[in-house]
Write a protein that holds these residues in place. Structure first.
Motif, PDB file in Angstrom:
ATOM      1  N   VAL B 192     -12.805-141.626 -15.783  1.00 36.30           N
ATOM      2  CA  VAL B 192     -11.512-141.331 -16.406  1.00 36.30           C
ATOM      3  C   VAL B 192     -10.418-141.878 -15.490  1.00 36.30           C
ATOM      4  O   VAL B 192     -10.332-141.500 -14.330  1.00 36.30           O
ATOM      5  CB  VAL B 192     -11.308-139.813 -16.593  1.00 36.30           C
ATOM      6  CG1 VAL B 192      -9.909-139.534 -17.153  1.00 36.30           C
ATOM      7  CG2 VAL B 192     -12.377-139.236 -17.506  1.00 36.30           C
ATOM      8  N   THR B 193      -9.599-142.772 -16.029  1.00 34.22           N
ATOM      9  CA  THR B 193      -8.527-143.324 -15.206  1.00 34.22           C
ATOM     10  C   THR B 193      -7.210-142.607 -15.455  1.00 34.22           C
ATOM     11  O   THR B 193      -6.348-142.543 -14.589  1.00 34.22           O
ATOM     12  CB  THR B 193      -8.331-144.829 -15.484  1.00 34.22           C
ATOM     13  OG1 THR B 193      -8.184-145.004 -16.896  1.00 34.22           O
ATOM     14  CG2 THR B 193      -9.522-145.629 -14.991  1.00 34.22           C
ATOM     15  N   ARG B 194      -7.052-142.086 -16.653  1.00 36.09           N
ATOM     16  CA  ARG B 194      -5.808-141.377 -16.966  1.00 36.09           C
ATOM     17  C   ARG B 194      -6.093-140.268 -17.964  1.00 36.09           C
ATOM     18  O   ARG B 194      -6.824-140.443 -18.926  1.00 36.09           O
ATOM     19  CB  ARG B 194      -4.798-142.370 -17.555  1.00 36.09           C
ATOM     20  CG  ARG B 194      -3.400-141.836 -17.683  1.00 36.09           C
ATOM     21  CD  ARG B 194      -2.414-142.988 -17.712  1.00 36.09           C
ATOM     22  NE  ARG B 194      -1.168-142.581 -18.316  1.00 36.09           N
ATOM     23  CZ  ARG B 194      -0.850-142.723 -19.608  1.00 36.09           C
ATOM     24  NH1 ARG B 194      -1.689-143.314 -20.432  1.00 36.09           N
ATOM     25  NH2 ARG B 194       0.303-142.295 -20.059  1.00 36.09           N
ATOM     26  N   CYS B 195      -5.501-139.115 -17.688  1.00 36.84           N
ATOM     27  CA  CYS B 195      -5.681-137.970 -18.578  1.00 36.84           C
ATOM     28  C   CYS B 195      -4.343-137.291 -18.805  1.00 36.84           C
ATOM     29  O   CYS B 195      -3.581-137.060 -17.864  1.00 36.84           O
ATOM     30  CB  CYS B 195      -6.670-136.973 -17.982  1.00 36.84           C
ATOM     31  SG  CYS B 195      -6.760-135.411 -18.897  1.00 36.84           S
ATOM     32  N   ARG B 196      -4.047-137.016 -20.054  1.00 34.67           N
ATOM     33  CA  ARG B 196      -2.873-136.205 -20.365  1.00 34.67           C
ATOM     34  C   ARG B 196      -3.360-135.037 -21.216  1.00 34.67           C
ATOM     35  O   ARG B 196      -4.115-135.220 -22.168  1.00 34.67           O
ATOM     36  CB  ARG B 196      -1.841-137.023 -21.146  1.00 34.67           C
ATOM     37  CG  ARG B 196      -1.227-138.169 -20.350  1.00 34.67           C
ATOM     38  CD  ARG B 196      -0.344-137.654 -19.247  1.00 34.67           C
ATOM     39  NE  ARG B 196       0.223-138.711 -18.436  1.00 34.67           N
ATOM     40  CZ  ARG B 196      -0.289-139.112 -17.274  1.00 34.67           C
ATOM     41  NH1 ARG B 196      -1.397-138.562 -16.806  1.00 34.67           N
ATOM     42  NH2 ARG B 196       0.318-140.069 -16.592  1.00 34.67           N
ATOM     43  N   LEU B 197      -2.949-133.855 -20.817  1.00 34.84           N
ATOM     44  CA  LEU B 197      -3.470-132.654 -21.469  1.00 34.84           C
ATOM     45  C   LEU B 197      -2.333-131.671 -21.713  1.00 34.84           C
ATOM     46  O   LEU B 197      -1.646-131.278 -20.786  1.00 34.84           O
ATOM     47  CB  LEU B 197      -4.529-132.032 -20.559  1.00 34.84           C
ATOM     48  CG  LEU B 197      -5.264-130.781 -21.008  1.00 34.84           C
ATOM     49  CD1 LEU B 197      -5.980-130.992 -22.320  1.00 34.84           C
ATOM     50  CD2 LEU B 197      -6.289-130.392 -19.947  1.00 34.84           C
ATOM     51  N   ALA B 198      -2.106-131.326 -22.973  1.00 38.80           N
ATOM     52  CA  ALA B 198      -1.031-130.383 -23.307  1.00 38.80           C
ATOM     53  C   ALA B 198      -1.598-129.228 -24.115  1.00 38.80           C
ATOM     54  O   ALA B 198      -2.556-129.404 -24.867  1.00 38.80           O
ATOM     55  CB  ALA B 198       0.062-131.094 -24.104  1.00 38.80           C
ATOM     56  N   VAL B 199      -1.010-128.057 -23.917  1.00 39.51           N
ATOM     57  CA  VAL B 199      -1.475-126.883 -24.657  1.00 39.51           C
ATOM     58  C   VAL B 199      -0.302-126.131 -25.268  1.00 39.51           C
ATOM     59  O   VAL B 199       0.801-126.132 -24.706  1.00 39.51           O
ATOM     60  CB  VAL B 199      -2.285-125.920 -23.754  1.00 39.51           C
ATOM     61  CG1 VAL B 199      -3.671-126.470 -23.479  1.00 39.51           C
ATOM     62  CG2 VAL B 199      -1.565-125.612 -22.465  1.00 39.51           C
ATOM     63  N   GLY B 200      -0.559-125.486 -26.378  1.00 44.34           N
ATOM     64  CA  GLY B 200       0.450-124.690 -27.061  1.00 44.34           C
ATOM     65  C   GLY B 200      -0.041-123.269 -27.205  1.00 44.34           C
ATOM     66  O   GLY B 200      -1.232-123.036 -27.397  1.00 44.34           O
ATOM     67  N   SER B 201       0.877-122.341 -27.103  1.00 43.54           N
ATOM     68  CA  SER B 201       0.573-120.912 -27.173  1.00 43.54           C
ATOM     69  C   SER B 201      -0.331-120.476 -26.023  1.00 43.54           C
ATOM     70  O   SER B 201      -1.067-119.508 -26.149  1.00 43.54           O
ATOM     71  CB  SER B 201      -0.115-120.541 -28.490  1.00 43.54           C
ATOM     72  OG  SER B 201       0.818-120.504 -29.527  1.00 43.54           O
ATOM     73  N   VAL B 202      -0.271-121.202 -24.930  1.00 39.84           N
ATOM     74  CA  VAL B 202      -1.097-120.872 -23.767  1.00 39.84           C
ATOM     75  C   VAL B 202      -0.201-120.599 -22.559  1.00 39.84           C
ATOM     76  O   VAL B 202      -0.279-119.543 -21.938  1.00 39.84           O
ATOM     77  CB  VAL B 202      -2.083-122.028 -23.444  1.00 39.84           C
ATOM     78  CG1 VAL B 202      -2.860-121.752 -22.162  1.00 39.84           C
ATOM     79  CG2 VAL B 202      -3.046-122.238 -24.605  1.00 39.84           C
ATOM     80  N   MET B 203       0.631-121.565 -22.253  1.00 39.38           N
ATOM     81  CA  MET B 203       1.562-121.427 -21.144  1.00 39.38           C
ATOM     82  C   MET B 203       2.878-120.849 -21.684  1.00 39.38           C
ATOM     83  O   MET B 203       3.053-120.778 -22.893  1.00 39.38           O
ATOM     84  CB  MET B 203       1.806-122.806 -20.504  1.00 39.38           C
ATOM     85  CG  MET B 203       0.529-123.505 -20.040  1.00 39.38           C
ATOM     86  SD  MET B 203      -0.358-122.574 -18.771  1.00 39.38           S
ATOM     87  CE  MET B 203       0.694-122.878 -17.354  1.00 39.38           C
ATOM     88  N   PRO B 204       3.800-120.464 -20.816  1.00 45.26           N
ATOM     89  CA  PRO B 204       5.068-119.912 -21.300  1.00 45.26           C
ATOM     90  C   PRO B 204       5.806-120.824 -22.279  1.00 45.26           C
ATOM     91  O   PRO B 204       6.548-120.351 -23.125  1.00 45.26           O
ATOM     92  CB  PRO B 204       5.868-119.721 -20.012  1.00 45.26           C
ATOM     93  CG  PRO B 204       4.830-119.485 -18.970  1.00 45.26           C
ATOM     94  CD  PRO B 204       3.655-120.343 -19.358  1.00 45.26           C
ATOM     95  N   ARG B 205       5.643-122.114 -22.159  1.00 46.13           N
ATOM     96  CA  ARG B 205       6.136-123.015 -23.196  1.00 46.13           C
ATOM     97  C   ARG B 205       5.112-124.136 -23.371  1.00 46.13           C
ATOM     98  O   ARG B 205       4.248-124.340 -22.524  1.00 46.13           O
ATOM     99  CB  ARG B 205       7.511-123.581 -22.835  1.00 46.13           C
ATOM    100  CG  ARG B 205       7.527-124.360 -21.557  1.00 46.13           C
ATOM    101  CD  ARG B 205       8.909-124.846 -21.150  1.00 46.13           C
ATOM    102  NE  ARG B 205       8.752-125.673 -19.953  1.00 46.13           N
ATOM    103  CZ  ARG B 205       8.679-126.997 -19.963  1.00 46.13           C
ATOM    104  NH1 ARG B 205       8.796-127.668 -21.082  1.00 46.13           N
ATOM    105  NH2 ARG B 205       8.511-127.659 -18.848  1.00 46.13           N
ATOM    106  N   THR B 206       5.244-124.861 -24.473  1.00 50.52           N
ATOM    107  CA  THR B 206       4.321-125.967 -24.725  1.00 50.52           C
ATOM    108  C   THR B 206       4.530-127.007 -23.633  1.00 50.52           C
ATOM    109  O   THR B 206       5.647-127.473 -23.408  1.00 50.52           O
ATOM    110  CB  THR B 206       4.604-126.589 -26.107  1.00 50.52           C
ATOM    111  OG1 THR B 206       4.499-125.555 -27.087  1.00 50.52           O
ATOM    112  CG2 THR B 206       3.606-127.685 -26.419  1.00 50.52           C
ATOM    113  N   GLN B 207       3.497-127.372 -22.943  1.00 55.30           N
ATOM    114  CA  GLN B 207       3.645-128.284 -21.814  1.00 55.30           C
ATOM    115  C   GLN B 207       2.317-128.928 -21.455  1.00 55.30           C
ATOM    116  O   GLN B 207       1.249-128.464 -21.884  1.00 55.30           O
ATOM    117  CB  GLN B 207       4.155-127.514 -20.595  1.00 55.30           C
ATOM    118  CG  GLN B 207       3.182-126.434 -20.131  1.00 55.30           C
ATOM    119  CD  GLN B 207       3.719-125.610 -18.973  1.00 55.30           C
ATOM    120  OE1 GLN B 207       4.360-124.587 -19.144  1.00 55.30           O
ATOM    121  NE2 GLN B 207       3.444-126.089 -17.774  1.00 55.30           N
TER     122      GLN B 207
END
Lengths: 149, 271
Positions: B192-207
């Protein structure tokens, strides 16, 4: 345009398409269920796609082509969808039925020969408490068959 | 015109959030500004360096776009799972971001894909910002009352990049996300050379969860890396929000959903 005829109404700014259809134009076929887009009882076809009329401002429907359940039958003859619903027991209390018919109409317009899966997904936004959905799916599949014959 | 109307001028596009929220409060005297006639806010097209998605793009349009399906899969997948077909036919991406619900689906995908929002001000002027930075907290964006979202720019990822979106709701349709996750992976052979991972309803805001991204980068494509990413995000969640009534449910659920999103972006399936 509503069901092929040009219609006009005076409305309040915050009035919804659902309210206008039922209260101003006297088209009571479209039902008021939850008014928050969670039941689909108010479904109409607007410019070719199924929408919850409870969440469309009447003003936003200006110039649009709207079809309601009243627009299905022609010259006293029921639409194949209506025939199939009646024949295959897809109508019990009937409250969800206009919305179901509209979702089905929109689907068959773009997908004349849908799979059962596609039908199920097309009516995923229409809740029914009576039938358990199978007869509704059967009816739409049957109507598609008839319409393509 | 918006400036004249001041606080009572409510912009409305699809109306799927606005009208529902109005029902909860007084709607008398509200003046609506119908955005749906603004052509500059419509369309999905390839541009230099990426894709421009108009703010008025409906969820259904995004779900059916071949361009998005191929080049921004997470966004297409996210949009296809919003509400119901009736809602997707009206609700817009601009509305989804401007409403900034913590459970928003399109929003998570846009954050993962490092989308930039172009804002235009009715007082004149424009600015651009990362969608991730636009969200201040649930239901609150950095937009001023004079700003509208014009469109989103999705920068083109590297060759062979793949993204995925996973949503966990109480049921399969007409469901609000309890948890959602979007992941983008670029790889070089097995790594894996690059990973972008975002979560919603998990952290205080979507990020994005940068610790998990860094954890994945440089590792081998596979179940173990995906699993570790899930662990990392679950850990960050508890760090950020503490242990709550929902934690016994959310922790294992987040691990699994993130793992699935990472696997999806790797082009793998679970099991």
């Amino acid at each position: 345009m509503v069901n092929g005829a040009s219609r006009e109404a005076r409305i309040r700014p915050g009035e919804t398409l659902l309210e206008m259809l039922r209260n101003r134009l006297g088209l009571k076929g479209t039902k008021c269920g939850c008014e928050i887009g969670e039941c689909g009882a108010c479904t109409v076809v607007m410019d070719g796609v199924a929408v919850n009329s409870c969440m469309v401002l009447a003003a936003q429907a200006e110039g649009a082509r709207v079809t309601t359940v009243e627009g299905l039958a022609r010259d006293g003859r029921l639409h194949p969808l209506q025939e199939a619903f009646l024949e295959l027991g897809a109508v019990q209390c009937g409250f969800c039925t206009p919305g179901m018919l509209m979702s089905a109409l929109a689907l068959l317009e773009i997908r004349p020969r849908p799979t059962r899966d596609e039908v199920a997904r097309a009516i995923a936004g229409n809740l029914c408490r009576c039938t358990g959905y199978q007869m509704v799916v059967d009816s739409i599949m049957k109507a598609a068959e008839v319409m393509n014959a | 015109m918006r400036a004249d109307l001041g606080a009572r001028g409510m912009p409305i596009a699809g109306g799927t959030d606005v009208i529902v929220e109005l029902r909860a409060g007084p709607a008398q005297g509200t003046t609506f500004i119908d955005l749906t006639l603004i052509d500059e806010m419509k369309g999905i097209r390839e541009v230099d360096g990426g894709i421009r998605v108009g703010a008025l793009t409906t969820h259904e349009e995004a779900a059916n776009s071949t361009l998005l399906l191929e080049r921004a899969t997470a966004l297409s997948e996210a949009c296809s799972q919003v509400g119901s077909l009736q809602i997707r036919n009206r609700g817009t991406l601009g509305g989804n971001v401007a409403n900034a619900a913590p459970c928003a689906d399109g929003l998570t995908a846009l954050v993962c894909l490092e989308a930039r929002a172009r804002l235009v001000s009715l007082a004149g002027g424009a600015r651009e910002m990362l969608v991730e930075d636009l969200i201040e907290r649930p239901y609150r964006t950095a937009m001023t009352s004079e700003e509208l979202i014009l469109d989103f720019f999705l920068p083109a990822p590297g060759e062979g990049a793949r993204s995925a979106f996973i949503k966990l709701g109480r049921r399969d349709a007409l469901a609000i996300s309890r948890i959602n996750a979007a992941c983008l992976i670029e790889k070089d052979g097995d790594e894996v050379t690059r990973c972008r991972l975002a979560v919603g309803s998990v952290m205080p805001r979507t990020q994005r969860v940068r610790e998990a991204e860094e954890d994945v980068e440089g590792r081998r494509v596979g179940m173990e890396t995906a699993f570790n990413a899930g662990e990392a995000v679950a850990g960050r969640m508890v760090e950020a929000s503490g242990v709550r009534w929902s934690t016994p449910y959310k922790e294992p659920a987040v691990r699994a959903i993130v793992k699935r999103a990472v696997l999806g972006a790797m082009g793998l399936k679970e099991g």
